[in-house]
Write an enzyme that holds these catalytic residues in place. Sequence first.
Site, PDB file in Angstrom:
ATOM      1  N   HIS A  65      -1.078 -16.561   0.670  1.00 58.33           N
ATOM      2  CA  HIS A  65      -1.617 -15.241   1.039  1.00 58.33           C
ATOM      3  C   HIS A  65      -2.241 -15.293   2.409  1.00 58.33           C
ATOM      4  CE1 HIS A  65      -4.524 -17.567  -1.320  1.00 58.33           C
ATOM      5  NE2 HIS A  65      -5.467 -17.060  -0.522  1.00 58.33           N
ATOM      6  N   ILE A  95     -11.341  -9.377  -4.038  1.00 61.29           N
ATOM      7  CA  ILE A  95     -12.341  -9.047  -5.055  1.00 61.29           C
ATOM      8  C   ILE A  95     -13.750  -9.441  -4.588  1.00 61.29           C
ATOM      9  CG2 ILE A  95     -12.334 -11.227  -6.380  1.00 61.29           C
ATOM     10  CD1 ILE A  95     -12.041  -9.418  -8.920  1.00 61.29           C
ATOM     11  N   HIS A 133      -5.226 -13.684   4.650  1.00 58.64           N
ATOM     12  CA  HIS A 133      -6.456 -12.898   4.638  1.00 58.64           C
ATOM     13  C   HIS A 133      -6.490 -12.059   5.909  1.00 58.64           C
ATOM     14  CE1 HIS A 133      -8.772 -15.343   1.549  1.00 58.64           C
ATOM     15  NE2 HIS A 133      -7.870 -16.231   1.907  1.00 58.64           N
ATOM     16  N   VAL A 184      -6.321 -20.024  -4.571  1.00 61.55           N
ATOM     17  CA  VAL A 184      -5.243 -19.414  -5.352  1.00 61.55           C
ATOM     18  C   VAL A 184      -3.909 -19.894  -4.778  1.00 61.55           C
ATOM     19  CG1 VAL A 184      -4.184 -17.262  -6.113  1.00 61.55           C
ATOM     20  CG2 VAL A 184      -6.676 -17.390  -5.857  1.00 61.55           C
TER      21      VAL A 184
HETATM   22  P1  5GP Z   1      -8.097 -18.714  -0.839  1.00 63.27           P
HETATM   23  O1  5GP Z   1      -9.386 -19.461  -0.872  1.00 63.27           O
HETATM   24  O2  5GP Z   1      -7.109 -19.221  -1.875  1.00 63.27           O
HETATM   25  O3  5GP Z   1      -7.498 -18.651   0.536  1.00 63.27           O
HETATM   26  O4  5GP Z   1      -8.453 -17.212  -1.182  1.00 63.27           O
HETATM   27  C1  5GP Z   1      -8.308 -16.653  -2.448  1.00 63.27           C
HETATM   28  C2  5GP Z   1      -8.953 -15.296  -2.385  1.00 63.27           C
HETATM   29  O5  5GP Z   1      -8.551 -14.565  -3.510  1.00 63.27           O
HETATM   30  C3  5GP Z   1     -10.488 -15.346  -2.387  1.00 63.27           C
HETATM   31  O6  5GP Z   1     -10.986 -14.700  -1.218  1.00 63.27           O
HETATM   32  C4  5GP Z   1     -10.860 -14.605  -3.673  1.00 63.27           C
HETATM   33  O7  5GP Z   1     -12.016 -13.811  -3.546  1.00 63.27           O
HETATM   34  C5  5GP Z   1      -9.618 -13.774  -3.951  1.00 63.27           C
HETATM   35  N1  5GP Z   1      -9.377 -13.504  -5.365  1.00 63.27           N
HETATM   36  C6  5GP Z   1      -9.405 -14.425  -6.376  1.00 63.27           C
HETATM   37  N2  5GP Z   1      -9.106 -13.841  -7.553  1.00 63.27           N
HETATM   38  C7  5GP Z   1      -8.906 -12.520  -7.268  1.00 63.27           C
HETATM   39  C8  5GP Z   1      -8.568 -11.397  -8.095  1.00 63.27           C
HETATM   40  O8  5GP Z   1      -8.407 -11.486  -9.313  1.00 63.27           O
HETATM   41  N3  5GP Z   1      -8.441 -10.193  -7.467  1.00 63.27           N
HETATM   42  C9  5GP Z   1      -8.605 -10.065  -6.117  1.00 63.27           C
HETATM   43  N4  5GP Z   1      -8.442  -8.831  -5.603  1.00 63.27           N
HETATM   44  N5  5GP Z   1      -8.917 -11.102  -5.316  1.00 63.27           N
HETATM   45  C10 5GP Z   1      -9.067 -12.313  -5.890  1.00 63.27           C
END
Ligand code: 5GP
Length: 116
Positions: free
Chosen positions: A101, A32, A103, A97
């Site tokens: 996941h 997002i 990236h 999150v």
């Molecule tokens: P982290 O920091 O946990 O590795 O990455 C989480 C990612 O999830 C971030 O890059 C953030 O922009 C993305 N993200 C968080 N909420 C949402 C959402 O509701 N939809 C989408 N498509 N991405 C999200």
Amino acid sequence: MAEETIFSKIIRREIPADIVYQDELVTAFRDISPKAPTHVLIVPNILVPTANDVSEAHEQAMGRMFTVAAKIAKKEGIAEDGYRLIMNCNRHGGQEVYHIHMHLLGGCPLGPMLSL
Ligand code: 5GP
């Protein structure tokens, strides 16, 4: 039991997301808040909160995340120039999150791996 995140709702298509790939094991959708021209998140359909929680039972899904990343990179036209795959774990890893996941980032030179 781990708590579901927004990603479970995306996987079940209960909330909108730009899903670029889905099969019985994984789902891939555009971030997002993209940090590069291509920024796709690849997630297992089952909830595994962090890399610390990965077990033998998840090996098929974890492997599928890599094959799907390679497929998407080709489709996005970034495979040849290259890209970066990142998995953040917990606080020091910058995980926001808690549904594991990968990236997939690419589409421009990404610079050094870390800037502390
Ligand atoms: P982290 O920091 O946990 O590795 O990455 C989480 C990612 O999830 C971030 O890059 C953030 O922009 C993305 N993200 C968080 N909420 C949402 C959402 O509701 N939809 C989408 N498509 N991405 C999200």
